[in-house]
Motif scaffolding. Structure first.
Motif, PDB file in Angstrom:
ATOM      1  N   LEU A 198       0.837  -1.201   0.000  1.00  0.00           N
ATOM      2  CA  LEU A 198       0.000   0.000   0.000  1.00  0.00           C
ATOM      3  C   LEU A 198       0.870   1.249   0.000  1.00  0.00           C
ATOM      4  CD1 LEU A 198      -2.775  -1.030   2.584  1.00  0.00           C
ATOM      5  CD2 LEU A 198      -2.831  -1.236   0.096  1.00  0.00           C
ATOM      6  N   GLU A 199       2.005   1.189   0.694  1.00  0.00           N
ATOM      7  CA  GLU A 199       2.915   2.340   0.724  1.00  0.00           C
ATOM      8  C   GLU A 199       3.537   2.593  -0.652  1.00  0.00           C
ATOM      9  OE1 GLU A 199       5.722   1.621   3.823  1.00  0.00           O
ATOM     10  OE2 GLU A 199       4.239   1.848   5.418  1.00  0.00           O
ATOM     11  N   VAL A 200       3.763   1.539  -1.418  1.00  0.00           N
ATOM     12  CA  VAL A 200       4.275   1.695  -2.779  1.00  0.00           C
ATOM     13  C   VAL A 200       3.287   2.509  -3.616  1.00  0.00           C
ATOM     14  CG1 VAL A 200       4.724   0.421  -4.930  1.00  0.00           C
ATOM     15  CG2 VAL A 200       5.737  -0.367  -2.779  1.00  0.00           C
ATOM     16  N   ILE A 201       2.009   2.147  -3.519  1.00  0.00           N
ATOM     17  CA  ILE A 201       0.974   2.866  -4.277  1.00  0.00           C
ATOM     18  C   ILE A 201       0.868   4.301  -3.786  1.00  0.00           C
ATOM     19  CG2 ILE A 201      -1.472   2.909  -4.882  1.00  0.00           C
ATOM     20  CD1 ILE A 201      -1.470  -0.164  -4.444  1.00  0.00           C
ATOM     21  N   GLU A 202       0.902   4.485  -2.477  1.00  0.00           N
ATOM     22  CA  GLU A 202       0.823   5.821  -1.898  1.00  0.00           C
ATOM     23  C   GLU A 202       1.993   6.691  -2.378  1.00  0.00           C
ATOM     24  OE1 GLU A 202       0.371   7.841   2.565  1.00  0.00           O
ATOM     25  OE2 GLU A 202       1.043   5.773   2.356  1.00  0.00           O
ATOM     26  N   ALA A 203       3.192   6.108  -2.435  1.00  0.00           N
ATOM     27  CA  ALA A 203       4.381   6.860  -2.844  1.00  0.00           C
ATOM     28  C   ALA A 203       4.262   7.354  -4.273  1.00  0.00           C
ATOM     29  CB  ALA A 203       5.627   5.988  -2.698  1.00  0.00           C
ATOM     30  N   LYS A 204       3.643   6.552  -5.132  1.00  0.00           N
ATOM     31  CA  LYS A 204       3.471   6.968  -6.529  1.00  0.00           C
ATOM     32  C   LYS A 204       2.741   8.303  -6.619  1.00  0.00           C
ATOM     33  CE  LYS A 204       0.829   6.718 -10.568  1.00  0.00           C
ATOM     34  NZ  LYS A 204       1.743   7.513 -11.381  1.00  0.00           N
ATOM     35  N   TRP A 205       1.694   8.462  -5.789  1.00  0.00           N
ATOM     36  CA  TRP A 205       0.873   9.671  -5.861  1.00  0.00           C
ATOM     37  C   TRP A 205       1.482  10.824  -5.075  1.00  0.00           C
ATOM     38  CZ3 TRP A 205      -2.014   9.483  -9.800  1.00  0.00           C
ATOM     39  CH2 TRP A 205      -2.570   8.277 -10.204  1.00  0.00           C
ATOM     40  N   ASP A 224       6.797   7.148 -11.371  1.00  0.00           N
ATOM     41  CA  ASP A 224       6.414   5.974 -12.140  1.00  0.00           C
ATOM     42  C   ASP A 224       6.735   4.736 -11.306  1.00  0.00           C
ATOM     43  OD1 ASP A 224       5.694   4.954 -15.016  1.00  0.00           O
ATOM     44  OD2 ASP A 224       7.440   3.768 -14.381  1.00  0.00           O
ATOM     45  N   VAL A 225       6.011   3.655 -11.564  1.00  0.00           N
ATOM     46  CA  VAL A 225       6.236   2.438 -10.776  1.00  0.00           C
ATOM     47  C   VAL A 225       7.685   1.969 -10.883  1.00  0.00           C
ATOM     48  CG1 VAL A 225       5.467   0.904 -12.649  1.00  0.00           C
ATOM     49  CG2 VAL A 225       5.352   0.131 -10.275  1.00  0.00           C
ATOM     50  N   SER A 226       8.337   2.235 -12.014  1.00  0.00           N
ATOM     51  CA  SER A 226       9.729   1.813 -12.189  1.00  0.00           C
ATOM     52  C   SER A 226      10.688   2.574 -11.281  1.00  0.00           C
ATOM     53  CB  SER A 226      10.157   2.001 -13.647  1.00  0.00           C
ATOM     54  OG  SER A 226      10.132   3.374 -14.002  1.00  0.00           O
ATOM     55  N   GLN A 227      10.229   3.679 -10.689  1.00  0.00           N
ATOM     56  CA  GLN A 227      11.074   4.484  -9.805  1.00  0.00           C
ATOM     57  C   GLN A 227      10.911   4.111  -8.329  1.00  0.00           C
ATOM     58  OE1 GLN A 227       9.434   8.299 -11.550  1.00  0.00           O
ATOM     59  NE2 GLN A 227      11.585   8.919 -11.312  1.00  0.00           N
ATOM     60  N   ILE A 228      10.149   3.081  -8.039  1.00  0.00           N
ATOM     61  CA  ILE A 228       9.868   2.704  -6.652  1.00  0.00           C
ATOM     62  C   ILE A 228      10.354   1.287  -6.402  1.00  0.00           C
ATOM     63  CG2 ILE A 228       8.096   2.521  -4.856  1.00  0.00           C
ATOM     64  CD1 ILE A 228       6.288   4.249  -6.676  1.00  0.00           C
ATOM     65  N   LEU A 273      -0.643  -1.285  -9.209  1.00  0.00           N
ATOM     66  CA  LEU A 273      -0.152   0.037  -9.586  1.00  0.00           C
ATOM     67  C   LEU A 273       0.116   0.092 -11.091  1.00  0.00           C
ATOM     68  CD1 LEU A 273       0.594   2.806  -8.569  1.00  0.00           C
ATOM     69  CD2 LEU A 273       2.855   1.934  -7.954  1.00  0.00           C
ATOM     70  N   ARG A 274       0.640  -0.992 -11.649  1.00  0.00           N
ATOM     71  CA  ARG A 274       0.871  -1.033 -13.094  1.00  0.00           C
ATOM     72  C   ARG A 274      -0.458  -1.019 -13.856  1.00  0.00           C
ATOM     73  NH1 ARG A 274       4.558  -5.150 -11.271  1.00  0.00           N
ATOM     74  NH2 ARG A 274       6.686  -4.311 -11.179  1.00  0.00           N
ATOM     75  N   SER A 275      -1.455  -1.718 -13.330  1.00  0.00           N
ATOM     76  CA  SER A 275      -2.764  -1.758 -13.989  1.00  0.00           C
ATOM     77  C   SER A 275      -3.456  -0.410 -13.909  1.00  0.00           C
ATOM     78  CB  SER A 275      -3.657  -2.831 -13.336  1.00  0.00           C
ATOM     79  OG  SER A 275      -3.104  -4.115 -13.494  1.00  0.00           O
TER      80      SER A 275
END
Length: 392
Positions: A224-231, A236-240, A319-321
């Motif tokens: 969930l923190e990965v998704i939160e960090a994107k926003w 981009d997901v590749s940066q996390i 996150l990719r979807s």
């Protein structure tokens, strides 16, 4: 009561939980800087009453109607206005005297009041990660429109936020969110198939509420923190990336495109990121315990095991979807964690049900707020059906 130049009026949504009670500790230590203007709780009337009598907020909000009269009887003599329900909460966070709303509610329930506060121009200290997981694009675009700051309270996102102060966001190459690995770091799927609720609630480093502790044990919290960090950081997901750091001393790392890295370090204590968000842009002194390098002669790092802890992989895939897929996994996860805590589901069963929900709940590429609400409902219904019928 209008706040003066040195006093921030703060609404704490979820004041009786782990983050809320620690935020009140920060206020207790800094009465000349912060005032608890609104306190809210869903069910815990006893603790909310005790908090209200001590901190004397202007308003309290209780989520359940059956506790409303009890609070009115006790708190009315103290001059405290008692409100009830999500609609009252969404209304009170728009109060003109509030300058900061700390959203510490658990789960999807935090979305509506957070949106209401943003639309009213209130800065948000965000501890409710599900708000950005479920509707990150909507929330961040609204915050930009209303010129609202979203100040992260999660220790990892606070670390990234602090590392980026004064930096050019375009210079970010990658961020590394650190994970303790939870109580089952290094364990196999065979081991996880037999663990109990009591074992899952024993986090090695952090003292947290039950839901987030189970999420940490399954690595869904890190997902969930990965998704939160994107926003939060427009990545981009590749940066996390996620790395396991068992000591929980380095709270996260930013790598820049020149190869240099910045990390934020400290003892695992949630009061520090809470205080940083509440006082921002200031840093204020405190008497929290200090880190001593001699006590930690070795800091270690490991690759996250996405094969065993599949929830982390699900989060990256969601996150990719994009679209409503993060909303699906969040809703399904809230259901299965509650079922696990009620001893109706095994630890590994949680991931099986989340995966099934990701496959079966209708995907919407560009969801509206109504779509998020309906997705949340459908995913919860389907997850409960799977628990009941054991067809996963």
């Amino acid at each position: 009561m209008k706040e003066d130049n040195n006093l921030k009026n703060i609404a704490i949504l979820g004041s009786t939980g782990s983050i809320g009670t620690q935020a009140l500790e920060v206020i207790r230590q800094n009465p000349d800087r912060f005032r608890a203007f609104v306190l809210t709780a869903q069910n815990n009337a006893e603790r909310l009453i005790a908090q209200a009598i001590e901190f004397k907020p202007q308003y309290v909000v209780i989520g359940t109607r059956e506790k409303f009269e009890e609070l009115q009887v006790v708190l009315h003599p103290h001059g405290i206005t008692v409100l009830c329900g999500i609609d009252d909460m969404c209304e009170i966070v728009t109060h003109s005297d509030i300058s900061l709303v700390l959203t510490a509610m658990v789960g999807f329930a935090g979305l509506r009041p957070t949106l209401a506060a943003i639309k009213a121009g209130k800065d948000i200290a965000l501890a409710n990660k599900e708000t950005l997981v479920v509707a990150g694009e909507l929330v961040t675009s609204l915050a930009e429109k209303h010129k609202v700051k979203i100040l992260p309270v999660d220790s990892e996102h606070s670390a990234i936020f602090q590392c980026l102060e004064g930096e050019n966001m375009a210079a970010i190459e990658k961020i590394y969110l650190t994970a303790s690995g939870g109580p089952f770091r290094g364990k196999t799927s065979e081991f996880l198939s037999t663990i109990t609720k009591k074992e899952a609630l024993k986090h090695p480093n952090w003292v947290m509420g039950e839901k987030i502790t189970i999420d940490s044990a399954s690595l869904m919290n890190k997902g969930l923190e990965v998704i939160e960090a994107k926003w939060l950081f427009k990545l981009d997901v590749s940066q996390i990336d996620v790395i396991v750091h068992p000591q929980s001393i380095i709270h996260s790392i930013v790598q820049f495109h020149d190869g240099s890295m910045k990390a934020q370090m400290g003892l695992p204590d949630m009061k520090l990121p809470i205080q940083y968000a509440m006082a921002y842009p200031e840093r204020i002194p405190n008497n929290f315990p200090r880190f001593d390098f001699i006590d930690f002669p070795g800091l270690s790092f490991e690759k996250a095991d996405k094969k065993t802890f599949r929830n982390l992989d699900f989060a990256f895939n969601a996150l990719r979807s994009g679209g409503n897929m993060p909303c699906v996994i969040n809703a399904a996860n809230e259901v299965v964690v509650a079922e696990f805590l009620n001893d109706r589901l095994g630890f590994l069963d949680m991931s099986d049900i989340i995966e099934q929900c990701m496959s079966e709940v209708m995907f919407i590429e560009q969801p509206t707020l109504d779509d998020y609400i309906e997705t949340d409902r459908q995913a919860r219904v389907y997850a409960l059906e799977l628990v009941t019928n054991r067809k996963y």
